[in-house]
Motif scaffolding. Structure first.
Motif, mmCIF file in Angstrom:
data_model
loop_
_atom_site.group_PDB
_atom_site.id
_atom_site.type_symbol
_atom_site.label_atom_id
_atom_site.label_comp_id
_atom_site.label_asym_id
_atom_site.label_seq_id
_atom_site.Cartn_x
_atom_site.Cartn_y
_atom_site.Cartn_z
ATOM 1 N N TYR A 1 0.924 -1.117 -0.051
ATOM 2 C CA TYR A 1 0.434 -0.087 -0.399
ATOM 3 C C TYR A 1 0.738 1.432 -0.708
ATOM 4 O O TYR A 1 0.967 2.967 -0.800
ATOM 5 C CB TYR A 1 -1.402 0.152 0.756
ATOM 6 N N LYS A 2 2.362 1.447 0.659
ATOM 7 C CA LYS A 2 2.812 2.395 0.638
ATOM 8 C C LYS A 2 3.176 3.031 -0.708
ATOM 9 O O LYS A 2 3.239 3.861 -0.959
ATOM 10 C CB LYS A 2 4.119 2.303 1.062
ATOM 11 N N TYR A 3 3.741 1.923 -1.330
ATOM 12 C CA TYR A 3 3.868 2.190 -2.879
ATOM 13 C C TYR A 3 3.268 2.592 -3.557
ATOM 14 O O TYR A 3 2.765 3.132 -4.675
ATOM 15 C CB TYR A 3 4.949 0.928 -2.592
ATOM 16 N N LEU A 4 1.429 1.747 -3.702
ATOM 17 C CA LEU A 4 0.847 2.421 -4.874
ATOM 18 C C LEU A 4 0.507 4.030 -4.515
ATOM 19 O O LEU A 4 -0.269 4.013 -5.146
ATOM 20 C CB LEU A 4 -0.530 1.364 -4.325
ATOM 21 N N TRP A 5 0.488 3.736 -3.018
ATOM 22 C CA TRP A 5 -0.211 5.381 -2.684
ATOM 23 C C TRP A 5 0.947 6.231 -2.991
ATOM 24 O O TRP A 5 0.346 6.890 -3.737
ATOM 25 C CB TRP A 5 -0.618 5.445 -1.116
ATOM 26 N N LYS A 6 2.466 6.079 -2.980
ATOM 27 C CA LYS A 6 2.791 7.226 -3.511
ATOM 28 C C LYS A 6 3.255 7.150 -4.916
ATOM 29 O O LYS A 6 3.582 8.513 -5.347
ATOM 30 C CB LYS A 6 4.603 6.502 -2.142
ATOM 31 N N TYR A 7 3.345 6.630 -5.816
ATOM 32 C CA TYR A 7 3.748 5.892 -6.546
ATOM 33 C C TYR A 7 2.596 5.541 -7.823
ATOM 34 O O TYR A 7 2.116 6.226 -8.779
ATOM 35 C CB TYR A 7 5.258 5.233 -6.564
ATOM 36 N N VAL A 8 2.317 4.359 -7.786
ATOM 37 C CA VAL A 8 1.256 3.627 -8.476
ATOM 38 C C VAL A 8 0.369 4.886 -8.654
ATOM 39 O O VAL A 8 -0.333 5.477 -9.431
ATOM 40 C CB VAL A 8 0.403 2.354 -8.230
ATOM 41 N N CYS A 9 -0.627 4.680 -7.786
ATOM 42 C CA CYS A 9 -2.398 5.897 -7.833
ATOM 43 C C CYS A 9 -1.983 6.979 -7.682
ATOM 44 O O CYS A 9 -2.455 8.106 -8.440
ATOM 45 C CB CYS A 9 -2.768 5.487 -5.826
ATOM 46 N N LEU A 10 -0.724 7.946 -7.372
ATOM 47 C CA LEU A 10 -0.563 8.773 -7.368
ATOM 48 C C LEU A 10 -0.537 9.416 -8.696
ATOM 49 O O LEU A 10 -1.081 10.716 -9.934
ATOM 50 C CB LEU A 10 0.320 9.675 -6.451
ATOM 51 N N LEU A 11 0.263 8.341 -9.580
ATOM 52 C CA LEU A 11 1.219 9.622 -10.981
ATOM 53 C C LEU A 11 0.002 8.719 -11.799
ATOM 54 O O LEU A 11 -0.448 9.320 -12.467
ATOM 55 C CB LEU A 11 2.134 7.969 -11.407
ATOM 56 N N ALA A 12 -1.576 7.075 -11.683
ATOM 57 C CA ALA A 12 -2.557 7.401 -12.359
ATOM 58 C C ALA A 12 -3.194 8.162 -12.441
ATOM 59 O O ALA A 12 -3.671 8.452 -13.233
ATOM 60 C CB ALA A 12 -3.041 5.754 -11.694
ATOM 61 N N MET A 13 -3.072 9.069 -11.184
ATOM 62 C CA MET A 13 -4.586 10.342 -10.760
ATOM 63 C C MET A 13 -4.110 11.182 -11.835
ATOM 64 O O MET A 13 -4.632 12.306 -12.277
ATOM 65 C CB MET A 13 -4.411 10.185 -9.556
ATOM 66 N N LEU A 14 -2.506 11.354 -11.662
ATOM 67 C CA LEU A 14 -2.134 12.596 -12.595
ATOM 68 C C LEU A 14 -1.897 12.166 -13.780
ATOM 69 O O LEU A 14 -2.567 13.551 -15.176
ATOM 70 C CB LEU A 14 -0.410 12.796 -12.076
ATOM 71 N N GLY A 15 -2.077 10.985 -14.269
ATOM 72 C CA GLY A 15 -2.058 10.824 -15.648
ATOM 73 C C GLY A 15 -3.373 10.911 -16.370
ATOM 74 O O GLY A 15 -3.739 11.125 -17.260
ATOM 75 N N LEU A 16 -4.401 10.377 -15.290
ATOM 76 C CA LEU A 16 -5.674 10.682 -15.507
ATOM 77 C C LEU A 16 -6.013 12.388 -15.929
ATOM 78 O O LEU A 16 -6.968 13.011 -16.788
ATOM 79 C CB LEU A 16 -6.727 9.881 -14.718
ATOM 80 N N LEU A 17 -5.896 13.064 -15.034
ATOM 81 C CA LEU A 17 -5.587 14.762 -14.797
ATOM 82 C C LEU A 17 -5.829 14.796 -16.200
ATOM 83 O O LEU A 17 -5.861 15.721 -16.887
ATOM 84 C CB LEU A 17 -5.386 15.676 -13.541
ATOM 85 N N VAL A 18 -4.272 14.897 -16.302
ATOM 86 C CA VAL A 18 -3.637 15.381 -17.755
ATOM 87 C C VAL A 18 -3.866 15.382 -18.858
ATOM 88 O O VAL A 18 -4.793 15.628 -19.806
ATOM 89 C CB VAL A 18 -2.190 14.433 -17.381
ATOM 90 N N ALA A 19 -5.108 13.749 -18.608
ATOM 91 C CA ALA A 19 -5.261 12.846 -20.338
ATOM 92 C C ALA A 19 -7.095 14.288 -20.038
ATOM 93 O O ALA A 19 -7.392 14.356 -21.247
ATOM 94 C CB ALA A 19 -6.077 11.304 -20.053
#
Length: 678
Positions: free
Chosen positions: A562-580
């Motif tokens: 969960y640490k790595y999902l919150w810090k990297y995967v989820c955050l990068l996915a949300m930023l990618g979704l925001l940009v798209a």
């Protein structure tokens, strides 16, 4: 936010605390000016007196069943019935399902767990949760409230439409079964479209041709909107104590109806074709970035992330509740509900499409027979069927013949494609109020099935509305003491304001405003809210510290992934979704689906300049609390530096007259401080 202030705050009191937490009592006049309670000379009498003057402990659910009904009722909404089936069908069928499950596991569930844990431990609404972590994050909670308010405005209009159709269902035959006639002449607008389209656009909405044509108010929809807000108000005027009683019906009844529809739908001719078209996997669709964007957006909205309702509902849980298991359970129920609704929708739409294709084949057989008699078509180019009965030509035989002679077929003979027929009117409101109602008219006992369907839509919407309103009211009650003391008045006033502003959507052009709010008022703001939530917890507060606090709360430590999902995967996915999402809004001119009464057809029109300005204002207004809250906190730091250095971020708990699900620890007094066992 300054790192020194945050670290000082984190050192003094961890987010979820340890088994014993030292809470400092705020001054009753101003929540922002919190001062420590010094140990009293008489052994703590003064502290106990202050504690006695505080409001009662946080409210709680009467049982775990009530909590699940609330969370599932909020997350399972109208989008499961009409948005998910459309996306699944348009984006690769089974391939979209696999992609959805993948994104649910790596993004949806971790973020859902984050909100559940934060709300359960801090035991406040969204405003209090983020101010608890840092005063500079309080604007995140206010933005959630604003978005919830926008959503509630148009969502209740959809409920009013469901009420209108529910009332119209108690007629035989159904009013959208046949086109109306003036004397012996059929209404042209209806004849050029369909009976269900005509009833929706002309009778229910009496819609204008564009958003620029304001028109008058629709009295029937105004009355239904008033009834919808009245139901919401009556269901919530006593908080979760009253709303959960309604949820026993509103959260369970839709599943009964879906199962009934599934059983009936599987017995219909064409149901197997509909389901086969639905789930046939097209893995090549994974290469399209827009499919990933749509799948991520659907995961995001299906679980209700960012609304604050998840935080509000979980804040009524006892500290030892297993919110990790809840995250998986609610997400699984949500997904299975979407699959169940998809099966129902495409079983019924498959029946409707097969019927339309059969009619198309029969009409084409008659055309071919006429042309054969006129010598325009040779017998070698004719399909094999009983010439005395054009209806005897099967769909499969016609399809094979058409593909073989496609180059020599006369121009007035059409393809009669089943998949194209299923794609008609299967998105959003068109699915529920046009395509599905048309299929219902072809079922024996149509009024019964129609009443069941729209009663199901009403209950799905109500349970979501309760969660949305709780995402507004709970944070406000926690933030402002005088609102907590006037809970019923706050609920009534909020519903009255919602109804008054909601009249905007009851104009003849109101459907276009519903589309505008649905497409733009929540998407970007909610994504930004969740980005801030994830960043503040995983980076500012610290993912390790957050996991420590969850361990102190639950008695066991969640998996380190969960640490790595919150810090990297989820955050990068949300930023990618925001940009798209942002790029798509700027690259593709925003349009809306309008109804042209002259051609009796739907057409896409670009939003006028004033509407684009309204769209921009909606997004800006929803996100404005975040920078305003940050600037306000910085100014407060500058004006009261000593106060900010000593503040722990604790927040007074002001709400509660419900029965707790489990006995909560009673506060006691040790060494002159108020101590809460967790």
């Amino acid at each position: 936010m300054g790192s020194a202030s945050f670290l000082h705050q984190a050192e003094e009191a961890t987010f979820c605390g340890k088994n014993t937490r030292m809470e400092k009592q705020p001054l009753p006049a101003d929540d922002d000016k919190v001062e420590a309670v010094e140990p009293a000379a008489d052994g703590g009498t003064e502290a106990m007196q202050q504690a006695a003057s505080e409001p009662p402990a946080r409210a709680g659910w009467n049982s775990k069943v009530e909590y699940f009904l609330a969370q599932v009722g909020f997350s399972v909404g109208l989008g499961n019935v009409w948005r998910f089936p459309y996306l699944c069908h348009q984006n690769g069928g089974g391939a979209f399902l696999l992609l959805y499950v993948l994104l649910m596991l790596v993004m949806g569930i971790p973020l859902f767990f984050l909100e559940l844990a934060a709300g359960q431990d801090i035991r406040q609404g969204s405003i209090g949760v983020w101010k608890y972590i840092s005063p500079r994050l309080a604007g995140i909670g206010y933005s959630s409230c604003v978005v919830c308010f926008f959503v509630a405005l148009y969502y209740n209009v959809i409920l009013s439409w469901s009420l209108f159709y529910l009332g119209s269902s108690f007629q035989y035959p159904l009013p959208w079964n046949h086109c109306p006639k003036q004397g012996n002449i059929t209404e042209k607008e209806c004849e050029d479209s369909s009976a269900t389209s005509y009833f929706w656009y002309r009778k229910a909405l009496n819609i204008t041709d564009s958003i620029d044509e304001v028109g008058s108010f629709n009295p029937y929809i105004v009355g239904c909107l008033f009834a919808a807000w009245t139901i919401v108000c009556l269901g919530m005027f006593k908080g979760i104590k009253s709303s959960v009683k309604v949820m026993y019906f509103s959260s369970i009844f839709p599943y009964v109806v879906l199962v009934c529809f599934l059983i009936r739908g599987l017995m219909l001719d064409g149901a197997s074709e509909g389901i086969a078209h639905m789930f046939y996997p097209k893995l090549e669709i994974w290469g399209d970035i827009q499919v990933w964007r749509q799948a991520a957006t659907q995961v995001f909205f299906a679980l209700g992330l960012g609304f604050g309702s998840i935080i509000a509902y979980s804040s009524y849980n006892p500290k030892n509740n297993n919110c990790h298991r809840d995250a998986f359970t609610v997400s699984f129920i949500n997904f299975m509900t979407s699959v169940l609704a998809t099966l129902v929708v495409f079983a019924v739409l498959g029946f409707r499409a097969k019927r339309e294709v059969k009619i198309c084949v029969e009409n084409n057989a008659r055309k071919l027979l006429q042309q054969y008699n006129e010598g325009l078509v040779s017998q070698g180019h004719m399909p094999t069927f009983n010439y005395s009965d054009p209806g005897s030509l099967s769909v499969d035989s016609y399809r094979n013949w058409f593909q073989k002679h496609v180059k020599t077929i006369p121009g007035n003979v059409t393809e009669c494609d089943l998949e194209k027929e299923m794609q008609k009117g299967v998105e959003g409101t068109g699915l529920a109020f046009i395509a599905f109602t048309e299929a219902i008219t072809q079922l024996p006992g149509g009024p019964f099935w129609s009443a069941l369907f729209f009663l199901m839509l009403l209950n799905l919407g109500l349970s979501t509305m309760f969660g949305t309103m709780e995402g507004i009211l709970a944070p406000l009650r926690d933030r402002f003491k005088f609102l907590a003391k006037n809970k019923t008045k706050l609920t009534v006033v909020s519903c009255v304001i919602g109804f008054m502003i909601g009249l905007l959507f009851t104009q003849r052009c109101g459907n276009y405003f519903v589309t505008m709010f649905d497409d733009y008022s929540a998407t970007l703001p909610l994504i930004i809210v969740v980005v801030f939530e994830t960043f503040s917890v995983s980076w500012l507060y610290g993912a390790d510290r957050f996991l420590d606090d969850i361990e102190a709360m639950l008695g066991w430590r969640p998996y380190v992934i969960y640490k790595y999902l919150w810090k990297y995967v989820c955050l990068l996915a949300m930023l990618g979704l925001l940009v798209a999402t942002t790029v798509r809004m700027f690259m593709k001119t925003p349009t809306y689906m309008s109804w042209n009464h002259e051609t009796a057809s739907e057409i896409h029109l670009p939003y006028p300049s004033w509407a684009l300005a309204v769209l921009a204002l909606l997004i800006i207004f929803a996100m404005l609390p975040v920078p305003v809250g940050f600037i306000h906190s910085v100014v407060q730091d500058w004006r009261w530096p000593t106060h900010r250095d000593t503040e722990t971020g604790h927040y007074s708990i002001v709400n509660g007259d419900e029965t707790p699900m489990t006995d909560m620890s009673e506060p006691d007094q040790r060494n002159g401080f108020l101590v809460t066992e967790s």
